[in-house]
Enzyme design. Structure first.
Site, PDB file in Angstrom:
ATOM      1  CB  SER A 145      -1.023  -0.045   1.126  1.00  0.00           C
ATOM      2  OG  SER A 145      -1.524   1.240   1.452  1.00  0.00           O
ATOM      3  CE1 TYR A 158      -3.593  -2.472   5.526  1.00  0.00           C
ATOM      4  CE2 TYR A 158      -3.070  -0.202   4.725  1.00  0.00           C
ATOM      5  CZ  TYR A 158      -3.399  -1.405   4.469  1.00  0.00           C
ATOM      6  OH  TYR A 158      -3.732  -1.314   3.040  1.00  0.00           O
ATOM      7  CE  LYS A 162      -1.188  -4.195   3.255  1.00  0.00           C
ATOM      8  NZ  LYS A 162      -1.561  -5.078   2.252  1.00  0.00           N
TER       9      LYS A 162
HETATM   10  P1  NAP Z   1     -11.426  -6.269  -0.119  1.00  0.00           P
HETATM   11  O1  NAP Z   1     -12.401  -5.663  -1.384  1.00  0.00           O
HETATM   12  O2  NAP Z   1     -12.037  -6.117   1.080  1.00  0.00           O
HETATM   13  O3  NAP Z   1     -11.027  -7.696  -0.459  1.00  0.00           O
HETATM   14  C1  NAP Z   1     -10.215  -8.248   0.518  1.00  0.00           C
HETATM   15  C2  NAP Z   1     -10.102  -9.753   0.090  1.00  0.00           C
HETATM   16  O4  NAP Z   1      -9.388 -10.449   1.037  1.00  0.00           O
HETATM   17  C3  NAP Z   1     -11.472 -10.566   0.116  1.00  0.00           C
HETATM   18  O5  NAP Z   1     -11.386 -11.452  -0.746  1.00  0.00           O
HETATM   19  C4  NAP Z   1     -11.395 -11.218   1.532  1.00  0.00           C
HETATM   20  O6  NAP Z   1     -12.601 -12.229   1.513  1.00  0.00           O
HETATM   21  C5  NAP Z   1      -9.956 -11.475   1.749  1.00  0.00           C
HETATM   22  N1  NAP Z   1      -9.581 -11.835   3.197  1.00  0.00           N
HETATM   23  C6  NAP Z   1      -9.625 -10.875   4.073  1.00  0.00           C
HETATM   24  N2  NAP Z   1      -9.131 -11.276   5.120  1.00  0.00           N
HETATM   25  C7  NAP Z   1      -8.602 -12.501   4.970  1.00  0.00           C
HETATM   26  C8  NAP Z   1      -7.688 -13.361   5.298  1.00  0.00           C
HETATM   27  N3  NAP Z   1      -7.234 -13.402   6.716  1.00  0.00           N
HETATM   28  N4  NAP Z   1      -7.287 -14.668   4.735  1.00  0.00           N
HETATM   29  C9  NAP Z   1      -7.782 -14.764   3.446  1.00  0.00           C
HETATM   30  N5  NAP Z   1      -8.342 -14.046   2.875  1.00  0.00           N
HETATM   31  C10 NAP Z   1      -8.739 -12.716   3.652  1.00  0.00           C
HETATM   32  O7  NAP Z   1     -10.096  -5.300  -0.028  1.00  0.00           O
HETATM   33  P2  NAP Z   1      -9.115  -4.748  -1.085  1.00  0.00           P
HETATM   34  O8  NAP Z   1      -9.352  -3.214  -1.231  1.00  0.00           O
HETATM   35  O9  NAP Z   1      -9.320  -5.563  -2.699  1.00  0.00           O
HETATM   36  O10 NAP Z   1      -7.728  -4.935  -0.580  1.00  0.00           O
HETATM   37  C11 NAP Z   1      -6.783  -6.144  -1.080  1.00  0.00           C
HETATM   38  C12 NAP Z   1      -5.330  -5.478  -0.774  1.00  0.00           C
HETATM   39  O11 NAP Z   1      -5.080  -4.252  -1.247  1.00  0.00           O
HETATM   40  C13 NAP Z   1      -5.009  -5.535   0.607  1.00  0.00           C
HETATM   41  O12 NAP Z   1      -3.758  -6.171   0.918  1.00  0.00           O
HETATM   42  C14 NAP Z   1      -5.128  -4.032   1.183  1.00  0.00           C
HETATM   43  O13 NAP Z   1      -4.073  -3.949   2.072  1.00  0.00           O
HETATM   44  C15 NAP Z   1      -4.465  -3.632  -0.290  1.00  0.00           C
HETATM   45  N6  NAP Z   1      -4.889  -2.160  -0.315  1.00  0.00           N
HETATM   46  C16 NAP Z   1      -6.089  -1.641  -0.580  1.00  0.00           C
HETATM   47  C17 NAP Z   1      -6.176  -0.344  -0.982  1.00  0.00           C
HETATM   48  C18 NAP Z   1      -7.773   0.491  -1.109  1.00  0.00           C
HETATM   49  O14 NAP Z   1      -7.805   1.545  -1.128  1.00  0.00           O
HETATM   50  N7  NAP Z   1      -8.769  -0.767  -1.237  1.00  0.00           N
HETATM   51  C19 NAP Z   1      -5.185   0.462  -0.982  1.00  0.00           C
HETATM   52  C20 NAP Z   1      -3.758  -0.041  -0.703  1.00  0.00           C
HETATM   53  C21 NAP Z   1      -3.614  -1.376  -0.397  1.00  0.00           C
HETATM   54  P3  NAP Z   1     -13.003 -13.098   2.878  1.00  0.00           P
HETATM   55  O15 NAP Z   1     -13.577 -12.039   3.770  1.00  0.00           O
HETATM   56  O16 NAP Z   1     -14.007 -13.951   2.362  1.00  0.00           O
HETATM   57  O17 NAP Z   1     -11.705 -13.705   3.650  1.00  0.00           O
END
Ligand code: NAP
Length: 254
Positions: A145, A158, A162
């Site tokens: 991130s 967090y 990261k």
């Molecule tokens: P999201 O839409 O909430 O999706 C998260 C995914 O991870 C879901 O498939 C969830 O499914 C799964 N998950 C959560 N905890 C888990 C665990 N302990 N074991 C296995 N699966 C798990 O989130 P996203 O925004 O796409 O985030 C994905 C990545 O991008 C993360 O690493 C996040 O830190 C990073 N990120 C996001 C943003 C942003 O603005 N969205 C920015 C920077 C970085 P289940 O609940 O079914 O397990």
């Protein structure tokens, strides 16, 4: 030859039932990879795998909590049964159980954050690297991130996890490069998913956050997926140990 082609490759994408992980899985499948869709919820993974198969891709669902090593081992074993050895690993699932000042974070949220985001990443890499070694190479992509690069009043814990992932990418890239295993991190900015809902649900807050971005908008999951294809494929074959920022220009301006 198309350098982005992934035909014959097997890819595991954690947290691919929705959001960024789903986009990555869909893009890898579109380029010919057979993809393991994984999250904690089997039903949600099965739906995504089915949707990919309907568009002609190859995908199977295997549930796995990335903070549990026995789940990771079981996923790898099942992948071997159904698809064979793993060529591409995308560590995308993460948790963020705490919002508040760093020094007020309790041991419980500290351990949950570090165990899932850092320990889980190391475990996954350890389980999959023998496959890549046997295949003569591979690609590991860690979804980090832009928060890992900045100060934050409420997301400091967090951000530590990261920042550790960025360093895992560099350290493993150094160790595994001689085996032709490349390790890179993608650093998304604000992406419209459930994970970041609190940051974009309020339109006024979202406007304030994005008005300083050169591209003047928050990202969508599909702004990230194609970058994973680049890093996973021959297109990225001379790139390792890097942190690829995809954030609409946010970090260069604020
Ligand atoms: P999201 O839409 O909430 O999706 C998260 C995914 O991870 C879901 O498939 C969830 O499914 C799964 N998950 C959560 N905890 C888990 C665990 N302990 N074991 C296995 N699966 C798990 O989130 P996203 O925004 O796409 O985030 C994905 C990545 O991008 C993360 O690493 C996040 O830190 C990073 N990120 C996001 C943003 C942003 O603005 N969205 C920015 C920077 C970085 P289940 O609940 O079914 O397990």
């Amino acid at each position: 030859m198309d350098p982005f082609d992934l035909t014959g490759k097997t890819a595991v994408v954690t947290g691919s039932s929705k959001g960024i992980g789903r986009s990555i899985a869909e893009q890898l499948a579109q380029r010919g990879a057979q993809v393991v869709i994984s999250s904690r919820k089997e039903g949600a993974c099965a739906e995504v795998a089915e949707a990919i198969r309907k568009t002609g891709g190859k995908a199977i669902p295997i549930p796995c909590h990335v903070g549990r090593r026995e789940d990771i081992k079981a996923l790898v074993a099942e992948t071997h049964k159904q698809f064979g050895l793993i060529d591409v690993l995308v560590c995308n699932a993460a948790t963020n159980p705490y919002y508040g000042p760093l020094l007020a974070a309790g041991d419980d949220v500290y351990h949950k954050t570090i165990d899932t985001n850092v320990q889980g990443t190391l475990w996954f890499c350890a389980e999959v690297v023998p496959d890549m070694k046997a295949r003569g190479g591979g690609a590991i992509i860690l979804v980090s991130s832009v928060g890992s690069l900045k100060a934050s009043n409420n997301l400091g814990l967090y951000a530590i996890s990261k920042a550790a992932m960025n360093q895992i990418a560099r350290s493993l890239a150094g160790e595994l490069g001689p085996l032709n295993i490349r390790v890179n991190a993608i650093l998304p900015g604000l992406i419209k998913t459930d994970f970041a809902r609190a940051l974009w649900e309020d339109p006024e807050r979202a406007r304030r956050v994005t008005e300083g971005f050169p591209l003047r908008r928050m990202g969508e999951p599909d702004d990230i997926g194609p970058a994973a294809v680049f890093l996973a494929s021959a297109a990225g074959k001379y790139m390792t140990g890097q942190t690829l920022i995809i954030d609409g220009g946010g970090v260069i301006t604020n």
